[in-house]
Design a protein around this motif. Structure first.
Motif, short mmCIF file in Angstrom:
data_model
loop_
_atom_site.label_atom_id
_atom_site.label_comp_id
_atom_site.label_asym_id
_atom_site.label_seq_id
_atom_site.Cartn_x
_atom_site.Cartn_y
_atom_site.Cartn_z
N GLY A 177 16.50 -6.91 -13.00
CA GLY A 177 16.67 -8.16 -12.25
C GLY A 177 15.33 -8.79 -11.95
N PRO A 178 15.26 -9.60 -10.88
CA PRO A 178 14.01 -10.29 -10.55
C PRO A 178 12.96 -9.30 -10.03
N ASP A 179 11.73 -9.50 -10.47
CA ASP A 179 10.63 -8.63 -10.03
C ASP A 179 9.31 -9.30 -10.36
N THR A 180 8.25 -8.85 -9.73
CA THR A 180 6.92 -9.36 -10.02
C THR A 180 5.87 -8.36 -9.56
N HIS A 181 4.68 -8.51 -10.06
CA HIS A 181 3.52 -7.69 -9.74
C HIS A 181 2.90 -8.22 -8.45
N VAL A 182 2.66 -7.35 -7.47
CA VAL A 182 2.02 -7.75 -6.22
C VAL A 182 0.84 -6.85 -5.92
N SER A 183 -0.13 -7.40 -5.17
CA SER A 183 -1.26 -6.62 -4.67
C SER A 183 -1.08 -6.46 -3.17
N LEU A 184 -1.22 -5.23 -2.71
CA LEU A 184 -0.98 -4.92 -1.30
C LEU A 184 -2.27 -4.53 -0.60
N PRO A 185 -2.43 -4.92 0.67
CA PRO A 185 -3.59 -4.45 1.42
C PRO A 185 -3.48 -2.94 1.68
N GLY A 186 -4.60 -2.32 1.92
CA GLY A 186 -4.66 -0.86 2.10
C GLY A 186 -3.73 -0.33 3.17
N ASP A 187 -3.62 -1.03 4.33
CA ASP A 187 -2.76 -0.53 5.40
C ASP A 187 -1.28 -0.54 4.99
N VAL A 188 -0.89 -1.51 4.19
CA VAL A 188 0.50 -1.57 3.69
C VAL A 188 0.68 -0.52 2.60
N LEU A 189 -0.29 -0.39 1.72
CA LEU A 189 -0.22 0.59 0.64
C LEU A 189 -0.07 2.01 1.19
N ALA A 190 -0.72 2.28 2.32
CA ALA A 190 -0.64 3.60 2.95
C ALA A 190 0.78 3.93 3.40
N LEU A 191 1.61 2.92 3.64
CA LEU A 191 2.99 3.14 4.06
C LEU A 191 3.95 3.33 2.89
N MET A 192 3.47 3.06 1.68
CA MET A 192 4.31 3.15 0.48
C MET A 192 4.32 4.57 -0.06
N PRO A 193 5.46 5.01 -0.62
CA PRO A 193 5.48 6.33 -1.26
C PRO A 193 4.66 6.28 -2.55
N GLU A 194 4.22 7.43 -2.98
CA GLU A 194 3.51 7.53 -4.26
C GLU A 194 4.43 7.06 -5.38
N LEU A 195 3.86 6.45 -6.40
CA LEU A 195 4.67 6.02 -7.55
C LEU A 195 5.10 7.23 -8.36
N ASP A 196 6.38 7.25 -8.71
CA ASP A 196 6.86 8.28 -9.62
C ASP A 196 6.64 7.79 -11.05
N PHE A 197 7.03 8.59 -12.02
CA PHE A 197 6.79 8.24 -13.42
C PHE A 197 7.47 6.92 -13.78
N GLU A 198 8.73 6.75 -13.36
CA GLU A 198 9.47 5.53 -13.67
C GLU A 198 8.82 4.30 -13.03
N GLY A 199 8.39 4.44 -11.78
CA GLY A 199 7.74 3.33 -11.09
C GLY A 199 6.42 2.96 -11.72
N GLU A 200 5.66 3.97 -12.13
CA GLU A 200 4.38 3.73 -12.79
C GLU A 200 4.57 3.07 -14.16
N THR A 201 5.61 3.50 -14.87
CA THR A 201 5.91 2.91 -16.18
C THR A 201 6.31 1.45 -16.04
N LEU A 202 7.15 1.16 -15.04
CA LEU A 202 7.58 -0.22 -14.79
C LEU A 202 6.36 -1.09 -14.49
N LEU A 203 5.48 -0.60 -13.64
CA LEU A 203 4.28 -1.35 -13.28
C LEU A 203 3.41 -1.62 -14.51
N LYS A 204 3.19 -0.60 -15.33
CA LYS A 204 2.35 -0.76 -16.53
C LYS A 204 3.00 -1.68 -17.57
N ASP A 205 4.33 -1.67 -17.64
CA ASP A 205 5.04 -2.51 -18.62
C ASP A 205 5.01 -3.98 -18.24
N ILE A 206 5.05 -4.29 -16.96
CA ILE A 206 5.22 -5.68 -16.53
C ILE A 206 3.94 -6.30 -15.99
#
Length: 161
Positions: free
Chosen positions: A93-122
């Motif tokens: 569905g709808p999605d886009t690449h975003v850049s997050l500030p460090g304090d927000v990134l610290a609240l995010m879970p680590e990327l799993d293989f599928e999440g990392e692949t999605l990020l690299k593909d798009i």
């Protein structure tokens, strides 16, 4: 023969029994908001404010807690915000690449293989502060956050598909 009255009573008894088996929504509400609500829940308690930066221009976005940033962007009434979340696939569905500030990134879970692949593909040139908007689930902790829309890889269109 069963009378009409006893058939109705049986039907009502069956309905009450089935309704008693229905799972309560209270636990899911308590999980979403931290505690079970004691009164009416306002829109302000269910949404957060987000600043979205697109090519240096700030846009205000209200997002519903529990939805992804991609959903909030796609469901906004702002055509500029809607335009930055193309449908990347039928499944995604709808999605886009975003850049997050460090304090927000610290609240995010680590990327799993599928999440990392999605990020690299798009994403075009993903970096350490990159995520896909679908990977950012809105919570009260993210209220007031700023995110920057980053570049996606060019999508084929028209006869190139």
């Amino acid at each position: 023969p069963i009378s009409l009255c006893s058939a109705r009573e049986s039907s009502m008894a069956l309905r009450r029994a089935l309704l008693s088996l229905r799972p309560s929504t209270a636990p899911s509400v308590a999980r979403a908001f931290g505690t079970a609500p004691t009164g009416p829940v306002t829109v302000a308690e269910r949404s957060i404010d987000i600043t979205v930066v697109i090519e240096g221009v700030r846009h205000k976005l209200k997002g519903k807690i529990g939805k992804s940033l991609a959903q909030a962007l796609a469901e906004s009434n702002d055509p500029v915000l809607q335009s930055v979340v193309p449908d990347v696939s039928l499944r995604q569905g709808p999605d886009t690449h975003v850049s997050l500030p460090g304090d927000v990134l610290a609240l995010m879970p680590e990327l799993d293989f599928e999440g990392e692949t999605l990020l690299k593909d798009i994403a075009e040139n993903p970096g350490p502060i990159s995520r896909m908007a679908s990977q950012v689930v809105l919570s009260k902790a993210l209220d007031g956050m700023s995110v920057a829309i980053a570049a996606n890889r060019p999508f084929p269109s028209g006869s190139a598909i």
